[in-house]
Design a protein around this motif. Structure first.
Motif, mmCIF file in Angstrom:
data_model
loop_
_atom_site.group_PDB
_atom_site.id
_atom_site.type_symbol
_atom_site.label_atom_id
_atom_site.label_comp_id
_atom_site.label_asym_id
_atom_site.label_seq_id
_atom_site.Cartn_x
_atom_site.Cartn_y
_atom_site.Cartn_z
ATOM 1 N N LEU B 85 0.829 -1.217 0.000
ATOM 2 C CA LEU B 85 0.000 0.000 0.000
ATOM 3 C C LEU B 85 0.856 1.258 0.000
ATOM 4 C CD1 LEU B 85 -2.964 -0.704 2.441
ATOM 5 C CD2 LEU B 85 -3.044 -0.298 -0.021
ATOM 6 N N ILE B 88 1.986 2.194 -3.733
ATOM 7 C CA ILE B 88 1.078 2.554 -4.813
ATOM 8 C C ILE B 88 1.519 3.898 -5.364
ATOM 9 C CG2 ILE B 88 -1.252 3.441 -5.236
ATOM 10 C CD1 ILE B 88 -2.376 1.236 -3.680
ATOM 11 N N ILE B 113 -0.912 2.751 -11.357
ATOM 12 C CA ILE B 113 -2.281 2.913 -10.886
ATOM 13 C C ILE B 113 -3.234 3.118 -12.063
ATOM 14 C CG2 ILE B 113 -2.018 5.391 -10.514
ATOM 15 C CD1 ILE B 113 -3.977 3.098 -8.187
ATOM 16 N N LEU B 116 -5.242 0.185 -13.694
ATOM 17 C CA LEU B 116 -6.417 -0.407 -13.083
ATOM 18 C C LEU B 116 -7.670 0.118 -13.772
ATOM 19 C CD1 LEU B 116 -5.747 -0.334 -9.229
ATOM 20 C CD2 LEU B 116 -5.894 -2.327 -10.714
ATOM 21 N N ILE B 118 -10.636 0.445 -13.284
ATOM 22 C CA ILE B 118 -11.715 0.367 -12.314
ATOM 23 C C ILE B 118 -12.442 1.689 -12.194
ATOM 24 C CG2 ILE B 118 -10.835 -1.583 -11.017
ATOM 25 C CD1 ILE B 118 -9.451 0.303 -9.165
ATOM 26 N N LYS B 120 -14.664 4.984 -10.592
ATOM 27 C CA LYS B 120 -14.423 6.065 -9.646
ATOM 28 C C LYS B 120 -14.634 5.575 -8.214
ATOM 29 C CE LYS B 120 -16.290 10.505 -8.131
ATOM 30 N NZ LYS B 120 -17.296 11.552 -8.310
ATOM 31 N N HIS B 123 -11.685 3.791 -6.926
ATOM 32 C CA HIS B 123 -10.598 4.723 -6.643
ATOM 33 C C HIS B 123 -10.805 5.361 -5.289
ATOM 34 C CE1 HIS B 123 -7.730 5.052 -9.877
ATOM 35 N NE2 HIS B 123 -8.698 4.770 -10.727
ATOM 36 N N ILE B 124 -12.047 5.702 -5.019
ATOM 37 C CA ILE B 124 -12.351 6.280 -3.716
ATOM 38 C C ILE B 124 -12.073 5.277 -2.615
ATOM 39 C CG2 ILE B 124 -14.254 7.090 -2.263
ATOM 40 C CD1 ILE B 124 -15.371 8.516 -4.680
ATOM 41 N N LEU B 126 -9.842 2.951 -2.682
ATOM 42 C CA LEU B 126 -8.390 2.931 -2.521
ATOM 43 C C LEU B 126 -7.919 4.122 -1.697
ATOM 44 C CD1 LEU B 126 -6.232 2.001 -5.627
ATOM 45 C CD2 LEU B 126 -6.064 1.169 -3.288
ATOM 46 N N LEU B 127 -8.444 5.290 -2.047
ATOM 47 C CA LEU B 127 -8.106 6.502 -1.301
ATOM 48 C C LEU B 127 -8.405 6.313 0.180
ATOM 49 C CD1 LEU B 127 -9.351 9.529 -3.424
ATOM 50 C CD2 LEU B 127 -7.084 9.221 -2.486
ATOM 51 N N ARG B 128 -9.562 5.717 0.445
ATOM 52 C CA ARG B 128 -9.978 5.541 1.827
ATOM 53 C C ARG B 128 -9.019 4.617 2.569
ATOM 54 N NH1 ARG B 128 -15.639 4.990 1.378
ATOM 55 N NH2 ARG B 128 -15.631 7.259 1.594
ATOM 56 N N LEU B 130 -5.888 3.983 1.806
ATOM 57 C CA LEU B 130 -4.604 4.663 1.972
ATOM 58 C C LEU B 130 -4.672 5.646 3.127
ATOM 59 C CD1 LEU B 130 -2.936 5.689 -1.388
ATOM 60 C CD2 LEU B 130 -2.115 4.154 0.377
ATOM 61 N N SER B 131 -5.746 6.401 3.132
ATOM 62 C CA SER B 131 -5.918 7.415 4.149
ATOM 63 C C SER B 131 -5.931 6.782 5.538
ATOM 64 C CB SER B 131 -7.220 8.165 3.892
ATOM 65 O OG SER B 131 -7.569 8.955 4.980
ATOM 66 N N ARG B 132 -6.680 5.684 5.646
ATOM 67 C CA ARG B 132 -6.788 5.038 6.948
ATOM 68 C C ARG B 132 -5.443 4.491 7.394
ATOM 69 N NH1 ARG B 132 -11.598 1.728 6.526
ATOM 70 N NH2 ARG B 132 -12.455 3.841 6.452
ATOM 71 N N SER B 133 -4.742 3.873 6.446
ATOM 72 C CA SER B 133 -3.479 3.261 6.840
ATOM 73 C C SER B 133 -2.454 4.339 7.173
ATOM 74 C CB SER B 133 -2.989 2.303 5.753
ATOM 75 O OG SER B 133 -2.027 2.895 4.943
#
Lengths: 229, 229
Positions: B85, B88, B113, B116, B118, B120, B123-124, B126-128, B130-133
């Motif tokens: 993670l 990325i 990236i 992928l 995939i 929207k 993607h959100i 994934l953002l979430r 990343l943000s959490r980690s």
DNA sequence: CGGTGCCTTGAACACAATCAAGTATGGTGG
DNA sequence: CCACCATACTTGATTGTGTTCAAGGCACCG
């Protein structure tokens, strides 16, 4: 105050990595506003409102420890930095953000990431920024954890130096508005230790410090200290 | 070996936060493969190939310091965790990843990236993630930096305990395959210190340790130690 | 001037690292 | 199955880095 120190970091922001990546995002930017020095921008646990872009000044993000009343500073925000990246996709900001100097800011407002009517491309840009800042954090983390106070502080000056260089200022003469205590909290040491090490660095001819003005005299020497355990 | 310790964490992964968020991503998952214990999955500076999903076993991500040969462990990867993670949007992985136990893994392959295809929404997601980690990292960082060895280790056991609880195992009796040295490197202390503190915790009736098997006897007591400076 | 806050410096202490034995444990081959 | 070795773990003694406590200096501002 010794006037041989040049303090020239008060012009408006120029190119910062964030800016090229965030053109789309910046169209949402609201008008610039001013925050007086030592004023709170975000209080602990505040609801997420969006990202703040720093135009001028300096701010700090900190966590207060319940047990004692000493804070730990997790970020300094310089012109060009985005505040709140670590809270994207969260309901609340983490920690509190306070201005150290009078600062110019603008809000890029969105409460949830879904509210951003932007393209796949800009989502990828956001991902990239988050990813990069995550890696930087990580880097800083293990540095701070595993290095001696000397190398942490040396690295701090090197980082500051290259930050100023990137923005087109002199990398060897700059003003850092934060107090010794702030630097100590950022590097997780006692302010006395910061004082002592700076004194020693001065004796060793590595730098000269006069209040908040700093002159880097021997960048290589500092780099050596920063690199050794 | 004392047989009163229950070791039941060898069933396949169940629900983990990542899974619900990553359904789309998981359709790209390649076949499961097995990695023998003490085998390298990712060598330092290797080109980014995608994310690895851990199905079983345990792995560690570490940075080696050039100066001395002691490593610092930045992550343990348990079943349900995603490896990579923090890389990325980067060309290369950061650090190296090695299995501690024999592990089952699958690769979610994408070099950039943009590859992928995939939506929207994902993607959100994934953002979430990343943000959490990022936030978790941050949290761990200041903890490790500013707390005493005692509270760091106490917090470590509490974290492990809740990890097992989340996955439906007993939170008070579990097996941790990593060595004392690994724990020490993860918490940035000497392995002797880990030994000593565990001994002390045992004397104080907080837990019982037998090799890699641990019994949490007084969770509240541990939590108290974890919370104080 | 006298105050207040920030910084510096000194002395004593404490926590954890290091050095050094000594003790289990696990794996291998006889 | 046992003897052996290598590795991991534990425990003790010593050292050192950085914190804490305490005092004094310096600048800024009324």
């Amino acid at each position: 105050m010794n006037t041989s120190f040049t303090s020239s970091n008060n012009k408006s922001i120029s190119a910062s990595p964030s800016f090229n990546d965030l053109k789309t995002l910046l169209t949402f930017s609201q008008p610039l506003f001013t925050l007086r020095k030592k004023t709170t921008l975000i209080t602990n646990g505040e609801k997420f409102k969006g990202l703040y872009l720093v135009h001028s000044g300096l701010l700090k993000q900190s966590q207060l420890k319940k047990s004692s009343e000493n804070e730990i500073i997790t970020h300094f925000f310089f012109p060009g930095d985005l505040i709140g990246l670590d809270s994207i996709c969260e309901a609340h900001y983490s920690g509190s953000v306070t201005s150290i100097e009078t600062s110019g800011l603008s809000l890029i407002k969105f409460s949830k990431i879904e509210d951003l009517p932007i393209t796949k491309t800009s989502h990828i840009q956001l991902l990239r920024i988050l990813s990069r800042s995550m890696r930087n954090e990580h880097n800083r983390m293990w540095r701070t954890l595993s290095q001696s106070s000397d190398s942490r502080l040396a690295y701090f000056f090197i980082t500051m130096s290259s930050k100023f260089r990137e923005q087109g200022y002199s990398p060897n003469a700059f003003r850092l508005p934060m107090s010794r205590q702030d630097i100590a909290n950022y590097l997780c040491m006692a302010s006395e230790t910061v004082s002592r090490i700076i004194s020693r660095f001065e004796n060793e001819g590595l730098l000269a410090a006069n209040g908040h003005e700093y002159l880097i005299l021997n960048p290589e020497g500092l780099a050596n200290i920063a690199e050794k355990t």
